[in-house]
Write an enzyme that holds these catalytic residues in place. Structure first.
Site, mmCIF file in Angstrom:
data_model
loop_
_atom_site.group_PDB
_atom_site.id
_atom_site.type_symbol
_atom_site.label_atom_id
_atom_site.label_comp_id
_atom_site.label_asym_id
_atom_site.label_seq_id
_atom_site.Cartn_x
_atom_site.Cartn_y
_atom_site.Cartn_z
ATOM 1 N N SER A 136 0.851 -1.181 0.000
ATOM 2 C CA SER A 136 0.000 0.000 0.000
ATOM 3 C C SER A 136 0.895 1.242 0.000
ATOM 4 O O SER A 136 1.740 1.397 0.878
ATOM 5 C CB SER A 136 -0.896 -0.027 1.249
ATOM 6 O OG SER A 136 -1.690 1.127 1.325
ATOM 7 N N LYS A 162 -0.815 -0.890 -4.533
ATOM 8 C CA LYS A 162 -2.075 -0.190 -4.216
ATOM 9 C C LYS A 162 -1.733 1.264 -3.938
ATOM 10 O O LYS A 162 -0.889 1.554 -3.104
ATOM 11 C CB LYS A 162 -2.726 -0.843 -2.998
ATOM 12 C CG LYS A 162 -3.721 0.029 -2.226
ATOM 13 C CD LYS A 162 -4.479 -0.794 -1.201
ATOM 14 C CE LYS A 162 -4.795 0.004 0.058
ATOM 15 N NZ LYS A 162 -5.529 -0.798 1.054
ATOM 16 N N LEU A 163 -2.399 2.137 -4.658
ATOM 17 C CA LEU A 163 -2.171 3.572 -4.468
ATOM 18 C C LEU A 163 -3.302 4.185 -3.660
ATOM 19 O O LEU A 163 -4.472 3.991 -3.978
ATOM 20 C CB LEU A 163 -2.112 4.300 -5.817
ATOM 21 C CG LEU A 163 -1.023 3.913 -6.801
ATOM 22 C CD1 LEU A 163 -1.097 4.833 -8.022
ATOM 23 C CD2 LEU A 163 0.354 3.977 -6.153
ATOM 24 N N LYS A 164 -2.939 4.960 -2.655
ATOM 25 C CA LYS A 164 -3.927 5.741 -1.941
ATOM 26 C C LYS A 164 -4.293 6.927 -2.832
ATOM 27 O O LYS A 164 -3.393 7.573 -3.405
ATOM 28 C CB LYS A 164 -3.338 6.244 -0.625
ATOM 29 C CG LYS A 164 -3.096 5.138 0.395
ATOM 30 C CD LYS A 164 -4.408 4.547 0.883
ATOM 31 C CE LYS A 164 -4.184 3.644 2.087
ATOM 32 N NZ LYS A 164 -5.461 3.109 2.608
ATOM 33 N N ASP A 190 -7.120 2.957 -3.452
ATOM 34 C CA ASP A 190 -7.898 2.992 -2.212
ATOM 35 C C ASP A 190 -8.182 4.445 -1.839
ATOM 36 O O ASP A 190 -7.269 5.221 -1.575
ATOM 37 C CB ASP A 190 -7.105 2.313 -1.086
ATOM 38 C CG ASP A 190 -7.891 2.208 0.218
ATOM 39 O OD1 ASP A 190 -9.061 2.651 0.250
ATOM 40 O OD2 ASP A 190 -7.336 1.676 1.202
ATOM 41 N N ASN A 192 -10.334 5.432 0.717
ATOM 42 C CA ASN A 192 -10.701 5.635 2.130
ATOM 43 C C ASN A 192 -11.825 6.665 2.283
ATOM 44 O O ASN A 192 -11.697 7.620 3.052
ATOM 45 C CB ASN A 192 -9.486 6.039 2.973
ATOM 46 C CG ASN A 192 -8.496 4.908 3.175
ATOM 47 O OD1 ASN A 192 -7.394 4.938 2.632
ATOM 48 N ND2 ASN A 192 -8.888 3.890 3.922
ATOM 49 N N GLU A 215 -11.045 0.671 -4.032
ATOM 50 C CA GLU A 215 -11.425 0.342 -2.661
ATOM 51 C C GLU A 215 -12.089 1.546 -1.984
ATOM 52 O O GLU A 215 -11.542 2.655 -2.001
ATOM 53 C CB GLU A 215 -10.146 -0.067 -1.911
ATOM 54 C CG GLU A 215 -10.311 -0.529 -0.487
ATOM 55 C CD GLU A 215 -8.965 -0.908 0.143
ATOM 56 O OE1 GLU A 215 -7.951 -1.013 -0.590
ATOM 57 O OE2 GLU A 215 -8.920 -1.089 1.365
ATOM 58 N N ASP A 240 -14.071 -1.758 2.034
ATOM 59 C CA ASP A 240 -13.221 -1.936 3.212
ATOM 60 C C ASP A 240 -14.036 -1.441 4.418
ATOM 61 O O ASP A 240 -14.714 -2.224 5.091
ATOM 62 C CB ASP A 240 -11.910 -1.154 3.018
ATOM 63 C CG ASP A 240 -11.007 -1.104 4.240
ATOM 64 O OD1 ASP A 240 -11.389 -1.615 5.303
ATOM 65 O OD2 ASP A 240 -9.897 -0.529 4.149
ATOM 66 N N LYS A 264 -10.508 -7.328 6.922
ATOM 67 C CA LYS A 264 -9.574 -6.960 7.987
ATOM 68 C C LYS A 264 -10.139 -7.506 9.291
ATOM 69 O O LYS A 264 -11.220 -7.074 9.712
ATOM 70 C CB LYS A 264 -9.470 -5.434 8.111
ATOM 71 C CG LYS A 264 -8.642 -4.762 7.052
ATOM 72 C CD LYS A 264 -8.594 -3.269 7.303
ATOM 73 C CE LYS A 264 -7.896 -2.550 6.163
ATOM 74 N NZ LYS A 264 -8.087 -1.094 6.252
ATOM 75 N N GLY A 292 -4.682 -4.628 5.579
ATOM 76 C CA GLY A 292 -3.697 -4.437 6.650
ATOM 77 C C GLY A 292 -3.993 -3.159 7.401
ATOM 78 O O GLY A 292 -4.715 -2.283 6.912
HETATM 79 O O1 OSB Z 1 -7.581 1.497 4.139
HETATM 80 O O2 OSB Z 1 -6.460 -0.229 3.830
HETATM 81 C C1 OSB Z 1 -6.623 0.825 4.419
HETATM 82 C C2 OSB Z 1 -3.653 1.517 6.683
HETATM 83 C C3 OSB Z 1 -4.291 2.032 7.790
HETATM 84 C C4 OSB Z 1 -5.643 2.181 7.773
HETATM 85 C C5 OSB Z 1 -6.374 1.815 6.663
HETATM 86 C C6 OSB Z 1 -5.740 1.275 5.548
HETATM 87 C C7 OSB Z 1 -4.347 1.168 5.555
HETATM 88 C C8 OSB Z 1 -3.571 0.694 4.422
HETATM 89 C C9 OSB Z 1 -2.239 0.067 4.725
HETATM 90 O O3 OSB Z 1 -3.875 0.867 3.281
HETATM 91 C C10 OSB Z 1 -2.335 -1.385 4.792
HETATM 92 C C11 OSB Z 1 -1.074 -2.024 5.289
HETATM 93 O O4 OSB Z 1 -0.174 -2.225 4.493
HETATM 94 O O5 OSB Z 1 -1.005 -2.378 6.477
HETATM 95 MG MG MG Z 2 -8.675 0.497 2.675
#
Ligand code: OSB
Ligand code: MG
Length: 371
Positions: A136, A162-164, A190, A192, A215, A240, A264, A292
């Site tokens: 990520s 995976k790109l935020k 992702d 969020n 995501e 998620d 998760k 994660g």
């Molecule tokens: O949305 O998947 C998520 C980390 C913290 C909170 C939410 C997320 C994430 C990650 C990192 O994307 C995942 C990891 O590599 O642990």
């Molecule tokens: Mg996520």
């Protein structure tokens, strides 16, 4: 049956190798709550994945300490001897706080499995001894920084990127990263929850980059919005934050809002609920992958055991410990070799702690007796 005797709540501070920026905030120093349970048959550890701030979800570390100390632990121990499988039902009258419930269940499960001389991998019955590893990648100030970071992960051998993303950091980063890694490497994004229902046309412009999935583009509660978006764009919609239980998973699938699910364990209240969601998704033909929460070697080992189950057909966010931490609290940190992570086969959750290092980064602890 085990008699629970003591619970040590312990907070540690761990620096990240690089600040991790997402659409909900930036983290540089992890404040992590660990649970150490002592029973008449031995000990177990669990990691609470709540973050310092209530931003990804409503939970946060300070609140986890209170709810575990003042509510969950007294209720759990007042009921007499217990198995890990009964932890969740004994806490059933408490609303919310899935990450705290999950942490307690996993500490008890670790103790139970260690006492039985078996590992989580065997308990779950996963059929693989290694799993593909995804990474990520956070948001950066500049595209150059992003591309340098991604190139580093490609060199490390990761199986997918995976790109935020967030408004203002989506089409261009995705275009450039796709160009950098080529057409064959798995790429996903992702958000969020950073977008809203009016962003459908904009997000459809991601279709040309052949993404594995998008995501959680919309808010946690917006199941209908995700269902509509899934109709409107080609990129598969993955949930998620919205998936907080087996029930929400079943409903989101039924409504067409979840073409793929990120599992998760912390977010759904534990590894056992996570397993039930996996089984549901296999039954419904919905691909899953293991998310994660920037875990230490405790959570990373357990996630790898879960992700060895056959329904986890997409690479998870189970990267090398070194992706986030210079030094882990376990003696054998998760590494990535040839794009894969080895599924731990040791007893319990499959990790051994580096106690000396753990003590050196402990910022606070309290020990509670059984009620
Ligand atoms: O949305 O998947 C998520 C980390 C913290 C909170 C939410 C997320 C994430 C990650 C990192 O994307 C995942 C990891 O590599 O642990
Ligand atoms: Mg996520």
């Amino acid at each position: 049956m085990m008699q629970l005797q003591q619970l040590e709540l312990r907070r540690i501070a761990l620096d990240l190798v690089t600040p991790f920026r997402t659409s909900f905030g930036t983290e540089q120093l992890r404040d992590i709550l660990l649970l150490h349970v002592t029973t008449d048959q031995g000990e177990g550890w669990g990691e609470c994945v709540a973050m310092a701030e209530p931003a990804y979800s409503a939970e946060f570390v300070d609140a986890a300490v209170i709810v575990l100390r003042d509510h969950f632990w007294p209720t759990l121990t007042a009921g007499g001897p217990i198995t890990a499988e009964e932890v969740t039902e004994r806490l059933a009258r408490y609303s919310g706080h899935p990450m705290s419930k999950a942490a307690l269940e996993s500490a008890v499960l670790d103790a139970q499995l260690r006492a039985a001389g078996t590992g989580l991998h065997t308990y779950f019955g996963g059929d693989r001894d290694r799993i593909p590893s995804g990474v990520s990648v956070g948001i950066f100030d500049t595209l150059d920084e992003l591309l340098a970071q991604v190139q580093g992960y490609v060199d490390d051998g990761y199986a997918r990127i995976k790109l935020k993303i967030e408004p203002g950091w989506d089409l261009e980063p995705v275009r450039l990263v796709r160009e950098l890694i080529g057409p064959d490497m798995g790429l996903q994004v992702d958000a969020n929850t950073a977008y809203d229902r009016t962003d459908g046309e904009h997000l459809a412009r991601l279709d040309e980059y052949d993404l594995l999935l998008i995501e959680q583009p919309l808010p946690e509660e917006d199941i209908l919005g995700h269902a509509r978006l899934a109709e409107a764009i080609e990129t598969p919609v993955c949930l998620d934050e919205s998936i907080v239980s087996l029930q929400t998973a079943a409903d989101a699938i039924e409504l067409g809002a979840a073409e793929i699910i990120n599992i998760k364990p912390g977010r759904v209240g534990g590894y056992l609920e996570a397993r039930r969601i996996h089984d549901l998704c296999v039954d419904r033909g919905v691909p899953v992958w293991c998310g994660g929460m920037v875990e230490t070697g405790i959570g990373r080992a357990a996630n790898a055991a879960l992700a060895a189950l056959p329904g986890f057909t997409l690479p998870g966010d189970i990267s090398a410990s070194s992706r986030f931490y210079r030094r882990d609290i376990v003696t054998q940190p998760i590494t990535v070799d040839d794009g894969h992570v080895r599924v731990p086969d040791g007893p319990g959750m499959g990790f051994e702690l580096d106690h000396e290092f753990l003590d050196s980064i402990t910022t606070w602890s309290t020990t509670l007796n059984a009620s």
